[in-house]
Each structure stands twice: as structure tokens, then as C-alpha cells.
Write an enzyme that holds these catalytic residues in place. Sequence first.
Site, short mmCIF file in Angstrom:
data_model
loop_
_atom_site.label_atom_id
_atom_site.label_comp_id
_atom_site.label_asym_id
_atom_site.label_seq_id
_atom_site.Cartn_x
_atom_site.Cartn_y
_atom_site.Cartn_z
N HIS A 60 39.66 45.52 41.13
CA HIS A 60 38.36 45.69 40.50
C HIS A 60 38.32 45.12 39.09
O HIS A 60 37.41 44.35 38.79
CB HIS A 60 37.84 47.14 40.53
CG HIS A 60 36.42 47.12 40.07
ND1 HIS A 60 35.37 46.78 40.88
CD2 HIS A 60 35.89 47.27 38.84
CE1 HIS A 60 34.26 46.75 40.18
NE2 HIS A 60 34.54 47.04 38.93
N TYR B 231 35.90 41.90 36.41
CA TYR B 231 35.45 41.81 35.02
C TYR B 231 36.15 40.69 34.28
O TYR B 231 35.61 40.13 33.34
CB TYR B 231 35.58 43.17 34.32
CG TYR B 231 34.58 44.11 34.93
CD1 TYR B 231 33.22 43.92 34.67
CD2 TYR B 231 34.94 45.06 35.85
CE1 TYR B 231 32.27 44.69 35.30
CE2 TYR B 231 34.00 45.84 36.49
CZ TYR B 231 32.67 45.65 36.21
OH TYR B 231 31.73 46.38 36.85
N HIS C 59 27.25 39.92 48.86
CA HIS C 59 27.23 40.51 47.52
C HIS C 59 28.03 39.68 46.52
O HIS C 59 27.51 39.31 45.47
CB HIS C 59 27.80 41.94 47.58
CG HIS C 59 28.29 42.45 46.26
ND1 HIS C 59 27.43 42.85 45.27
CD2 HIS C 59 29.54 42.59 45.76
CE1 HIS C 59 28.13 43.22 44.21
NE2 HIS C 59 29.41 43.08 44.48
N PHE C 60 29.29 39.35 46.87
CA PHE C 60 30.07 38.72 45.78
C PHE C 60 29.81 37.23 45.61
O PHE C 60 30.24 36.66 44.63
CB PHE C 60 31.56 39.08 45.85
CG PHE C 60 32.31 38.63 47.07
CD1 PHE C 60 32.46 37.31 47.37
CD2 PHE C 60 32.89 39.59 47.90
CE1 PHE C 60 33.17 36.91 48.48
CE2 PHE C 60 33.60 39.19 49.03
CZ PHE C 60 33.75 37.85 49.32
N HIS C 61 29.05 36.62 46.52
CA HIS C 61 28.60 35.26 46.19
C HIS C 61 27.46 35.30 45.17
O HIS C 61 27.17 34.28 44.53
CB HIS C 61 28.21 34.47 47.44
CG HIS C 61 29.40 33.95 48.18
ND1 HIS C 61 30.07 34.70 49.13
CD2 HIS C 61 30.09 32.78 48.09
CE1 HIS C 61 31.09 34.00 49.59
NE2 HIS C 61 31.14 32.84 48.97
N ARG D 135 32.63 40.19 58.59
CA ARG D 135 33.12 39.11 57.74
C ARG D 135 34.50 38.70 58.25
O ARG D 135 35.02 39.30 59.19
CB ARG D 135 33.22 39.57 56.29
CG ARG D 135 34.32 40.59 56.06
CD ARG D 135 34.39 41.09 54.64
NE ARG D 135 35.03 40.14 53.75
CZ ARG D 135 35.62 40.47 52.59
NH1 ARG D 135 35.65 41.73 52.21
NH2 ARG D 135 36.17 39.55 51.83
N ARG D 136 35.09 37.68 57.64
CA ARG D 136 36.46 37.26 57.92
C ARG D 136 36.73 37.05 59.41
O ARG D 136 37.71 37.54 59.94
CB ARG D 136 37.45 38.31 57.38
CG ARG D 136 37.49 38.36 55.89
CD ARG D 136 38.55 39.31 55.40
NE ARG D 136 38.97 38.93 54.05
CZ ARG D 136 39.81 39.62 53.31
NH1 ARG D 136 40.34 40.72 53.77
NH2 ARG D 136 40.15 39.21 52.11
C1 HEM Z 1 30.14 25.69 48.26
C2 HEM Z 1 29.90 26.93 47.99
C3 HEM Z 1 30.35 28.08 48.87
C4 HEM Z 1 30.19 28.28 50.22
C5 HEM Z 1 29.48 27.37 51.20
C6 HEM Z 1 30.85 29.52 50.55
C7 HEM Z 1 30.90 30.09 51.83
C8 HEM Z 1 31.60 31.22 52.17
C9 HEM Z 1 31.56 31.89 53.45
C10 HEM Z 1 30.70 31.45 54.64
C11 HEM Z 1 32.41 32.95 53.40
C12 HEM Z 1 32.64 34.02 54.46
C13 HEM Z 1 33.68 33.66 55.45
C14 HEM Z 1 34.06 34.83 56.36
O1 HEM Z 1 34.09 36.00 55.94
O2 HEM Z 1 34.35 34.55 57.53
C15 HEM Z 1 33.01 32.95 52.09
C16 HEM Z 1 33.95 33.86 51.63
C17 HEM Z 1 34.40 33.93 50.33
N1 HEM Z 1 33.96 33.17 49.25
FE1 HEM Z 1 32.68 31.63 49.33
N2 HEM Z 1 31.39 30.05 49.41
C18 HEM Z 1 31.09 29.20 48.36
C19 HEM Z 1 31.43 29.39 47.02
C20 HEM Z 1 32.23 30.41 46.55
C21 HEM Z 1 32.55 30.62 45.15
C22 HEM Z 1 32.03 29.76 44.00
C23 HEM Z 1 33.39 31.67 45.11
C24 HEM Z 1 34.04 32.35 43.93
C25 HEM Z 1 34.09 31.86 42.73
C26 HEM Z 1 33.62 32.12 46.48
C27 HEM Z 1 34.46 33.15 46.84
C28 HEM Z 1 34.63 33.60 48.13
C29 HEM Z 1 35.56 34.65 48.49
C30 HEM Z 1 36.48 35.42 47.53
C31 HEM Z 1 35.41 34.86 49.87
C32 HEM Z 1 36.13 35.91 50.72
C33 HEM Z 1 37.35 35.36 51.33
C34 HEM Z 1 38.00 36.40 52.22
O3 HEM Z 1 37.28 37.12 52.94
O4 HEM Z 1 39.23 36.49 52.14
N3 HEM Z 1 32.88 31.34 47.31
N4 HEM Z 1 32.48 31.89 51.35
CU LIG Z 2 35.22 46.86 42.63
#
Ligand code: HEM
Ligand SMILES: [Cu+2]
Length: 575
Positions: free
Chosen positions: A228, A232, A379-381, A442-443
Amino acid sequence: MATFVDRYPDEAAVVKACLTVSFTALAIGAFFGLVQALHRTDYFRFISSVDYYTVLTGHGVLLALVFTIFFLVGLFTWAVVQSLERPMPDIRLTWAWFGLTTTGAVFAAVAILAGLIPSIDMSADVLYTFYAPLQAHPLFYIGLAMFIVGTWLAGADWFLAYRDWRGDNPDERIPLQTFMVLTTMLMWYLSTLGVAVSVVVFLIPWSFGLVETVNPLLTRTLFWYFGHPVVYFWLMPAYLMWYTVLPKLAGGRLFSDPLARVVFVLFLLLSTPVGIHHQYLDPGIAEGFKFIAMTNTMFLLLPSLLTAFTVVASVEHGARQRGGKGYIKWLGALPWRDPAFTGMALAGAMFAAGGFSGMINAGMNINYLIHNTLWVPGHFHLTVGTAVALTMMAGSYWLVPQLTGKRLYSRPIGLLQVVMWFVGMVFMSNAMHRAGLVGIPRRTAEPQYQSFDFNAVIGTVGELQAQIALGGTLLFLSVVLFVFNILLSAIEDPIENPVDDSLPAPLSGASGSPRVLDDLRLWTAIAVVLVILAYTLPLASIVGDAGWFGNVPGVPVWVSANVEALGDLLREVVA
Ligand code: HEM
Ligand SMILES: [Cu+2]
């Protein structure tokens, strides 16, 4: 006055190097994001669903850890140097931590990406949360440990710079940007202890086979003890820019310096004793501890609401300086053609939306509805993926010219880029939230769960998929525009003053505010006490239940005779 690179050429070189690593990670990570968005929605698939986890691990680690934190260390170095108005004490130390963090990041990235190449016996498809008993190749954990130690040295470097400055200025208030850097780093030291113990004491020996088993609940809890506060750590660079740069870009001044200090102190105190709110569904932690974590989390809304007030008030002040009138009409007087301003303002607006969905996550009972669904990435996007990422990209349009002495290649392209990110995220994130509400997980590469029906209340699941694919594509294109704009700026000719980099004094300065605000020792001590109160009993019961090293063997995602041999060797050395 000459620009940053002319005054501090050595420091500018380090900051540029940090941003280069950061943007490289952004480019690769964004490509992986596109692959995921198209694969999950079944619009376009060119990897196997098994490789999806390699890609997803790469996406999480490269974006959430490498892109954000390298930007942070670059920005903080710039902030310390320019607010203390002196160079770093010893530039060799600065390069040393840059080298260590970069080597660590490369090690982790190599371990992950090797998973895409079948001929290499190495893989780290454990996702960026690396929950045991999933077991990555040791190189992954070693890279993480080096990366964290590198950030510790960076913090030490900034504290040394501060100490030198304090020697020459015994009675002055800590300059605001440096104050922000130091409080953020104190929070970081306190919180990374958890993940460092998890990685160094448990996961590295276990991945080498030196210890057979692991206590998954313990390593998870240590992860979230850090997990968490890390949000921040991502946000504080964005806050630093919203408080100290955005008002200037809007044509005004920061509304209140003391209020900004209060906010950073509150984050130092409250960020860490809340991590268990990520574990509402973990068995083995008593409900009462979860309830305490929830209560602390709700207190954390306070500094974010204070920020919303202060930043909006400062921006409004700017608009009125520019002739803005009325209750709402002043918004029209803001410099909307400036990509740095517009990007940061849109990022802030999205953060508000992210805050609302975050309150749902934080509620112990409604969390059950959305846990592990696509709502959570939705949420976190908004938060790290936009409030932080878009502020960093937009801020770069103002920051990078100071580091290179060259003007930005194209402001209109910059403007298109930030707006495109905003629009792309409206599609992708909103659809992810809605998909989560109908239970889509997710995932997973195969979210269709054959013979199980998902029914959207409004619209259809197909429409949600289309929005995720469209949004993901726009986001990826936005990153392409960003990277090209920055690269093309690098080949411009140097000019005298490429950007107006002066930062006006706040409307209400620090001098009248209580001195205790600057008492870093006091705040750190209270933060430590809060952590002890929040974590001693849960940790004691987790260790009491299954012991320090638990009883769960690893589930390696890699098969390697070499590593086994290395493990045997180490066992012999230890014995
Ligand atoms: C081009 C821009 C982006 C696209 C198209 C994108 C798309 C996605 C998608 C579709 C997932 C979900 C996949 C799943 O749960 O099966 C995901 C997960 C995630 N994204 Fe992005 N994202 C983008 C940018 C970012 C940025 C800028 C960050 C952080 C600075 C980020 C951090 C994450 C994280 C931490 C996860 C979770 C990974 C996990 O479940 O282990 N993403 N993203
Ligand atoms: Cu938290």
C-alpha cells in the site's frame, strides 16, 4: 536565469539517465498492455495464453515499478537540487545508486522476458505481486533486492544534500520540494523494510532451494505491508508536481505551503498501517485486524481531499490572474493549449474518479463484490495508470527541456497525446469497472469461463470487450506519440531558455506555520509506533500459526538444472 542543465550539468545527466530508463520501460510495458487488452477481449491474439502471464508480469513490473520509480528518482534529484539551489554532495554516489537500481531492474526484466524464449531455462511469471508459493527464478528476486537497495541509497544521497544545506542554513525552513522528498523517503524506508525482509530472508533462499518451504501468508502480508505505501510512493511525485508546478503552469501560485506540508506528514503517518486492506479475503488474519486496517484507510482519504482543495484553489487563483471570472467560467481562462498543464489537470480529474472506486475497494464488505475482478485493474489504471502516469508524461513536457536545454519538438502533438490518454482511459477503465461488477475476473487470458454466463445490467459483455480493446489501443498510440515527441526533442538545437522554469512563491508561505511541521524525527517516531500497533499482533499470529518458514513447498515457474546445481553448491558452502 540559466536553465537547469546549464547550472547543474552533472545532475542533469543523471536525471536524464533516470528518465531514459523510465521511458524505455513505459514503451515496452505499454506494448504489453496492448497485447493484453486485445488478447483478453479476443480481438487479436498472437501469443499463446500461457505466455499471457509472462506478458502480464512484464507489464506490471515494467510499468508499476520501473517506469514510475525511475521517473521518481529522476524527479526527486531535480527537485532537491533546484530547491536547495546546490549540486548533489558527491555525484559519484548519485551515479552509484543509478547503476545499482538499473542493474536490479535489468536483472528482474531479463528473468521475466526470458519466459518468452523457450530455449532459455528461466522464467518469472509470478506477476508483480510475486505471491508464494509461485516461485520465480532467483535472478528475479535478486534484481528486486538490488533495485530496492538502490532506492535506499538514492534517499541517503538526498538526505546528505539536505544535511549540507542545513549546515549552511541552520534557521531556515526546509524548502518545500525537499520537504516533500524527505517525508516521502522516510515513508519509503519504513515500508520497504517489509518487502526487503520478504525477499532477502524468505524468497531468495527458498528460490535457491536453501530452505524447502515458505509461509505464503507471511510473505503476502510483508508484501502488502509495502504494497500500500508503494501507491503513495507512486503518487508523491505526482503530488509534488501538482503542488509546486501545476499552479505555476496555470498562471498562479500555490495556495498554501503549510497545508502541503501537513498532507505529506499525514501520508508518512498513515500510508503503512493499512496494508491489510489488500487482504480482506485472506484466511488466517482475524477480522478485527482487517477492521482496523479499514478504519486507518478511511483516514487516508483526508490528505487526498486536502490536496484536491489546495490544488484546485491554486489553479483557480491562476485562472483569475489570467482574467478568469465567475463560479465556473474561470475554467475557460486556463492554458488548455499547454500539454503540460492539460495533461496534469486531466490526470487530477481522473484521480478523483479513482478515489471513488478506491473507497469501494477499501470497504471490507463491498470489497467482496469486486475482489479479484476486472474492477481492480479498472481502479488502478485511474490512479497509478493515469493520475501518476499521465502527470509524469505531461510533466516531462516541462521538465525535459530543462534537462536538455532544447525545446519540446511539438506542443500540439503533446496536447493530442495527453487528451488521447484521457479518452482511451475513459473507455478502458470504465468498461473494466463495469466488467468487474458482473464478475469478470482479472489476471486471466481466457475470461470467458465456458458454460458460465456473464450478463451486463446495461449494454452487453461484447460491448464491454470492445471498449476495453478500443481504449487499450488509444492508450498504446498515446505512448507512441509521447515517446516520439521526446525522442525528436532530443535532436533539436540547444537554445538559451527552452522553457520558463521559474517557480513562484506560494500565496501563503511556510514562515508563519508551526515549526513542528518540519520535525522529521517526531513524525517518523509516530509513524513507527502506528506501524507497531497495526502489525505486531497480526504478524505474531501468522508466524504462530505456521512458523517463519511455513510448510508450503514452492511451485516453480522455471525448471533449471543450473539453478538446482547452484542451490546444492550454496547448501554445501553454508554447511
Ligand atoms: C498502454 C496502456 C495500458 C494498457 C493498454 C493496459 C492494459 C492492461 C490490462 C488489459 C490489464 C489487465 C490484465 C488482466 O488482469 O488480465 C492490465 C493490468 C495492469 N496494468 Fe495496465 N495498461 C496500460 C497502462 C498501464 C500503466 C501506465 C500502468 C502503471 C503505471 C499499468 C499497470 C498495470 C498493472 C500493475 C496491472 C496488473 C498486473 C497484474 O494483475 O499482475 N498499466 N493493464
Ligand atoms: Cu492499498
